[in-house]
Every structure is written in structure tokens, then in C-alpha cells.
Design a protein around this motif. Structure first.
Motif, PDB file in Angstrom:
ATOM      1  N   SER A 196     -10.225   3.781   1.588  1.00  0.00           N
ATOM      2  CA  SER A 196      -9.346   2.852   0.883  1.00  0.00           C
ATOM      3  C   SER A 196      -9.014   3.410  -0.496  1.00  0.00           C
ATOM      4  CB  SER A 196     -10.004   1.479   0.750  1.00  0.00           C
ATOM      5  OG  SER A 196      -9.186   0.601  -0.003  1.00  0.00           O
ATOM      6  N   VAL A 197     -10.030   3.792  -1.253  1.00  0.00           N
ATOM      7  CA  VAL A 197      -9.790   4.563  -2.475  1.00  0.00           C
ATOM      8  C   VAL A 197      -9.581   6.006  -2.035  1.00  0.00           C
ATOM      9  CG1 VAL A 197     -10.777   5.437  -4.617  1.00  0.00           C
ATOM     10  CG2 VAL A 197     -11.062   3.030  -4.007  1.00  0.00           C
ATOM     11  N   LEU A 250     -11.812  -4.045  -5.603  1.00  0.00           N
ATOM     12  CA  LEU A 250     -11.650  -2.889  -4.718  1.00  0.00           C
ATOM     13  C   LEU A 250     -12.099  -3.232  -3.300  1.00  0.00           C
ATOM     14  CD1 LEU A 250     -12.792   0.080  -6.984  1.00  0.00           C
ATOM     15  CD2 LEU A 250     -10.457  -0.516  -6.318  1.00  0.00           C
ATOM     16  N   LYS A 251     -13.155  -4.029  -3.188  1.00  0.00           N
ATOM     17  CA  LYS A 251     -13.628  -4.458  -1.873  1.00  0.00           C
ATOM     18  C   LYS A 251     -12.564  -5.291  -1.168  1.00  0.00           C
ATOM     19  CE  LYS A 251     -16.786  -5.007   1.325  1.00  0.00           C
ATOM     20  NZ  LYS A 251     -17.221  -3.856   2.163  1.00  0.00           N
ATOM     21  N   VAL A 298      -7.271  -3.071   4.123  1.00  0.00           N
ATOM     22  CA  VAL A 298      -6.810  -1.727   4.495  1.00  0.00           C
ATOM     23  C   VAL A 298      -5.644  -1.289   3.612  1.00  0.00           C
ATOM     24  CG1 VAL A 298      -6.380  -0.189   6.457  1.00  0.00           C
ATOM     25  CG2 VAL A 298      -7.406  -2.409   6.860  1.00  0.00           C
ATOM     26  N   SER A 304       0.846  -1.197   0.000  1.00  0.00           N
ATOM     27  CA  SER A 304       0.000   0.000   0.000  1.00  0.00           C
ATOM     28  C   SER A 304       0.880   1.245   0.000  1.00  0.00           C
ATOM     29  CB  SER A 304      -0.888  -0.019   1.253  1.00  0.00           C
ATOM     30  OG  SER A 304      -1.699   1.123   1.342  1.00  0.00           O
ATOM     31  N   GLN A 322     -17.606   5.390  -2.493  1.00  0.00           N
ATOM     32  CA  GLN A 322     -18.104   4.434  -1.497  1.00  0.00           C
ATOM     33  C   GLN A 322     -16.956   3.638  -0.875  1.00  0.00           C
ATOM     34  OE1 GLN A 322     -21.384   4.920  -0.892  1.00  0.00           O
ATOM     35  NE2 GLN A 322     -21.103   6.395  -2.575  1.00  0.00           N
ATOM     36  N   PHE A 323     -15.816   3.622  -1.545  1.00  0.00           N
ATOM     37  CA  PHE A 323     -14.664   2.868  -1.037  1.00  0.00           C
ATOM     38  C   PHE A 323     -13.689   3.750  -0.252  1.00  0.00           C
ATOM     39  CE2 PHE A 323     -16.185   0.318  -4.600  1.00  0.00           C
ATOM     40  CZ  PHE A 323     -16.157  -0.967  -4.073  1.00  0.00           C
ATOM     41  N   PHE A 324     -14.006   5.031  -0.101  1.00  0.00           N
ATOM     42  CA  PHE A 324     -13.144   5.918   0.680  1.00  0.00           C
ATOM     43  C   PHE A 324     -13.153   5.467   2.147  1.00  0.00           C
ATOM     44  CE2 PHE A 324     -12.341   9.700   3.247  1.00  0.00           C
ATOM     45  CZ  PHE A 324     -11.237  10.232   2.624  1.00  0.00           C
ATOM     46  N   GLN A 335      -9.976  -2.976   0.070  1.00  0.00           N
ATOM     47  CA  GLN A 335     -10.526  -2.210   1.186  1.00  0.00           C
ATOM     48  C   GLN A 335     -10.490  -3.026   2.475  1.00  0.00           C
ATOM     49  OE1 GLN A 335     -14.831  -1.536   1.232  1.00  0.00           O
ATOM     50  NE2 GLN A 335     -14.456   0.629   1.698  1.00  0.00           N
ATOM     51  N   GLU A 336     -10.885  -4.278   2.400  1.00  0.00           N
ATOM     52  CA  GLU A 336     -10.898  -5.133   3.588  1.00  0.00           C
ATOM     53  C   GLU A 336      -9.500  -5.372   4.131  1.00  0.00           C
ATOM     54  OE1 GLU A 336     -12.954  -8.527   2.120  1.00  0.00           O
ATOM     55  OE2 GLU A 336     -14.954  -7.665   2.454  1.00  0.00           O
ATOM     56  N   GLU A 376      -4.463   1.181   0.638  1.00  0.00           N
ATOM     57  CA  GLU A 376      -4.830   2.448   0.007  1.00  0.00           C
ATOM     58  C   GLU A 376      -4.682   2.341  -1.504  1.00  0.00           C
ATOM     59  OE1 GLU A 376      -2.473   6.464   0.004  1.00  0.00           O
ATOM     60  OE2 GLU A 376      -3.712   6.419   1.813  1.00  0.00           O
TER      61      GLU A 376
END
Length: 451
Positions: free
Chosen positions: A227-228, A188-189, A195, A158, A223-225, A192-193, A197
Motif C-alpha cells: 500500500s505504501v 495509513l492502515k 487497497v 489511488s 510494514q504497509f508495503f 491499506q485496507e 496506493e
């Protein structure tokens, strides 16, 4: 650091990491590891790249397999050290196995638009997640297998930089010409899980993924912020070598304005809610629209600067900081600045101010990119042939400043294999390179006026 075992089975090994050098006063030096030796494994783990080396060499107890260059013997070194203490191996390059290549045929791929008979390396389509983490290269995520995912997640690579282009699964698959591209939400999920970036980019094609489609993509990515962490919106780059490729066009002025306004509306929404602008429009949109660049606040931490987003603002603000220290009078000197077409409006502001210095005459020479043709106007893609054709011998004996971005990194070779020496020989001009910053430009100009 204890034992050294020798094995004659080195020939059975396949993947190795060639050792370029040894750090002074390091563990590697004490263990008689030498430049030219090859690293096979650490604690049984293959070393495919610099990430593997850094990750697996952290432990306080190591079994390191080395093939000796002078004998071909395989040494198994038993090493005890402090946790995180550096082994001291230096390598030539970042990846020791094969680069992961792109498996897409994107509608707008710039590599497919390159002229023929250029260097072979320019036609290589890199889509390697390791270069994304190490160098900030954008990747598609479409060529990852489970082993790749395990490495990304276990090593917590990351941030990563991901090309999105569209969040509608079917349209994204069509843009990438790859059905795997439709899986972007689940990918992307997964990041995100873990953590991890992610900085994303959307290459915008008028009439395809702009306007309402762009609006949908930005909402989906938000919606992914966190992480995105960011979305960079850049216009499609089109060369004059698109024979046999899908019909695409560049942005009109009105479309560039609408894109800026759309991004601005999202910034107004996201900044109070997310604490940052989140989505950013490329400098090229402002140049096309003839609009002033936003203030520094717009770009937050300039997380998309490698994508050509915020470069102009950095340049202008950098110059503003040193403007008050400029001299009033200098030794009479005539200097020329080589640039691509698109950077002209940015440089004009700085050049006008510098020309208020008595004795200095600084002029911009805009070079049209005939080599790539089409809508390619950036300075970084200028070739020696186009510069030579523009200059001729009219500037023999003159001093020319050229941004070093036109040369291959660490070398004086341009995209068409023209050299700096060749430029000077054929134009008769004295070439001075700058790093592209305002400070470097001013420093170079003023150094030419010193008595």
C-alpha cells in the motif's frame, strides 16, 4: 436522451461548476448545454470537483441539473446513454468548491519562509487530497473529515501522495504542530485496507528526524508495503527569511553521506524482499555529498521524480542516448545556459561533451538566489531580479537558454513577477526556453548553430 424540465429555483442553489466549453458532437451539445452554463448536480449528487463529475457521470441514466447562463433558468435534463459514455462538459479548473487548506504549522514549512509582497497565491497552503490524486501534490491527512474519507475510499482515489516526515506519533505531531498528525499509523492502515496506493515523503531535518529516527520511520512504513509503495527522503529547504521561526540548519557533507548510506542499506535489504528499492534519497543529497548519482535501477519506476528524486539520472541517461548522434562540426556559435547553483555539477558533464563539437562554445552561468537567500539553490526558484543582476548588460546580443521551470506554468512570468520580455529588455540578450530535458537542451543549442 429524453426530457428537459425547467425550474425557476436556481437561486436557491449555491455550489456550481462553471462550464468552460462543450466537446464537439457530444451529448451535452445535443442537449443544448452551452459554455457559460453551470452544472449543479448529477443524479442528486453535488459536483464539487472534476472527480465528482467523472464519477457520477458514468452511469447510463442521469438526471443533470444545469443553470442556463442566458436566462438563469434551472434545467433538469434526463439523459440515457451508454455506461462510461462521455457527457462532453469541459470545466475551467479541477475544483469547484473551496480548496482544502493546510491546518498545520510545520516546523520547516517553506511557505512561512517566503519573502513578503509576492503574489498572494504563493502564500496559499494547499493540503487538498483531490490535488494529491490529480496532480501528485503531497498532503498531510490531518485536515480530512469523514466525508472526505468516504470520498477517498468510495472513489478509490489511488495513488495518493502523503507527507510523513516521522512515524513516531509524538514527534510527528510536533513537526506538524498539530496533534492530529499523531494518527498517521491508523490513517495509513485505513488506506491499506481500502487497497489505496500511497507514495510518501520524509522532509529530513538534521538532528530532529534523521539518523535513528529516519531508520525507524522507514521500517515502520515498510510494514504497509505494498500500500505504501515508496518513500522519498528529501533535505529540508531553508530560505533566508526565517525570522521568528524555529532554528533549523541544512545538511553538512558528512550528514548527507550518512543519509545516502542509510538509504542504500535499506535498498539492499528491500530490493530482494520487496522486489524494489522502496526508499530513495533526493538528488540534493548526492550533490551535497559530491557523489555520483545511482544508476537507473536504483529509482525503479521513478515514482518519486516529482520530488526531485532521479531527475539528474534521467537527464544524464537521456543525454547518453543521443550523444552518439551529435555532430562533429557546427557553425560557430556562442551560447549561454542559465542555471541555479545546485544543477551546475550535472550540467557540467553535458556541457563539456557538447563543447567538443567544433564551432560550439557553450557556457554555464550560475545564478545565486539572493531573492530567497539561505540554502535555496534550485533552478526552479530563480527570479528575474537575480538573473538580471547576474547578467547586467554583459550579455547583450548573446543567446541565453533558460529552463522553462523558472516561469509560471503556461505563462512567461517568474516568481517575482518579472517577465521574459523584461529579461530580454534589461539584459539585451535573446532568451530561449527549454523544457529541462537533455534532448530539449541539445535541440535548442544545435538549432542556434544551423546555417
Amino acid at each position: 436522451m429524453d426530457n428537459c424540465f425547467q425550474d425557476s429555483a436556481a437561486e436557491e442553489k449555491i455550489l456550481t461548476a462553471p462550464i468552460k466549453d462543450i466537446m464537439e458532437n457530444s451529448i451535452a451539445g445535443e442537449m443544448d448545454i452551452e459554455p457559460g452554463d453551470k452544472l449543479y448536480s448529477i443524479n442528486g449528487n453535488e459536483i464539487n470537483d472534476i472527480l465528482d463529475y467523472q464519477f457520477y457521470s458514468q452511469e447510463d441514466y442521469l438526471l443533470v441539473e444545469i443553470e442556463k447562463a442566458n436566462s438563469g433558468e434551472l434545467w433538469v435534463l434526463e439523459i440515457e446513454k451508454e455506461y462510461d459514455e462521455e457527457l462532453g462538459l469541459l470545466f475551467d479548473g479541477l475544483i469547484f468548491d473551496k480548496m482544502k487548506l493546510c491546518q498545520n504549522r510545520c516546523l520547516f514549512c517553506f511557505v512561512d519562509q517566503l519573502p513578503r509582497k509576492m503574489r498572494k497565491t504563493l502564500y496559499v497552503k494547499d493540503d487538498d487530497y483531490r490535488y494529491s490524486f490529480l496532480l501528485g501534490n503531497f498532503i498531510s491527512l490531518t485536515n480530512l473529515n469523514e466525508k472526505d474519507w468516504d470520498k477517498i475510499l468510495s472513489m478509490r482515489l489511488s495513488p495518493l501522495y502523503v507527507s510523513i516526515h516521522c512515524m513516531q506519533p509524538e514527534l510527528r505531531a510536533r513537526l506538524f504542530n498539530n496533534p492530529r498528525a499523531a494518527n498517521i499509523k491508523s490513517e495509513l492502515k485505513r488506506l491499506q485496507e481500502a487497497v489505496i496506493e500511497v507514495h510518501t515523503q520524509i522532509v529530513l531535518c538534521p538532528g530532529i528526524n534523521d539518523a535513528e529516527v529516519l531508520q525507524h520511520s522507514i521500517y515502520e512504513l515498510a510494514q504497509f508495503f505494498p500500500s505504501v509503495a515508496s518513500v522519498g527522503v528529501v533535505p529540508v529547504g531553508l530560505s533566508g527569511h526565517r525570522q521568528g521561526l524555529a532554528p533549523l540548519r541544512g545538511f553538512r557533507v558528512d550528514e548527507a553521506i550518512k543519509t545516502i548510506e542509510l538509504v542504500d542499506s535499506f535498498q539492499d535489504e528491500f530490493r530482494p524482499r520487496l522486489g524494489r528499492g522502496f526508499v530513495y534519497a533526493a538528488d540534493e543529497f548526492y550533490l551535497k555529498a559530491g557523489r555520483d548519482f545511482p544508476p537507473a535501477l536504483y529509482y525503479d519506476d521513478y515514482c518519486q521524480v516529482e520530488n526531485g528524486i532521479g531527475l539528474a539520472r534521467i537527464f544524464l541517461d537521456d543525454f547518453a542516448e543521443i550523444e552518439t548522434s551529435l555532430p562533429i562540426v557546427v557553425k560557430s556559435q556562442e551560447v549561454y545556459l542559465i542555471t541555479g547553483i545546485s544543477a551546475g555539477p550535472v550540467l557540467e558533464k553535458v556541457v563539456r561533451r557538447l563543447n567538443r563539437i567544433e564551432g560550439l562554445e557553450l557556457k554555464i552561468i550560475r545564478v545565486t538566489n539572493r531573492f530567497f537567500g539561505g540554502g535555496v539553490t534550485v533552478t526552479g526558484l530563480l527570479t528575474g531580479a537575480d538573473i538580471i543582476a547576474t547578467l547586467g548588460r554583459d550579455f547583450a546580443g548573446k543567446k541565453l537558454i533558460i529552463p522553462e521551470i523558472v516561469f509560471k506554468e503556461g505563462q512567461d512570468i517568474m516568481l517575482d513577477d518579472s517577465s521574459r520580455e523584461e529579461l530580454e529588455e534589461k539584459t539585451g540578450a535573446e532568451i530561449i526556453t527549454v523544457d529541462g530535458s537533455a534532448r530539449s537542451l541539445v535541440r535548442a543549442v544545435l538549432s542556434l548553430t544551423e546555417v
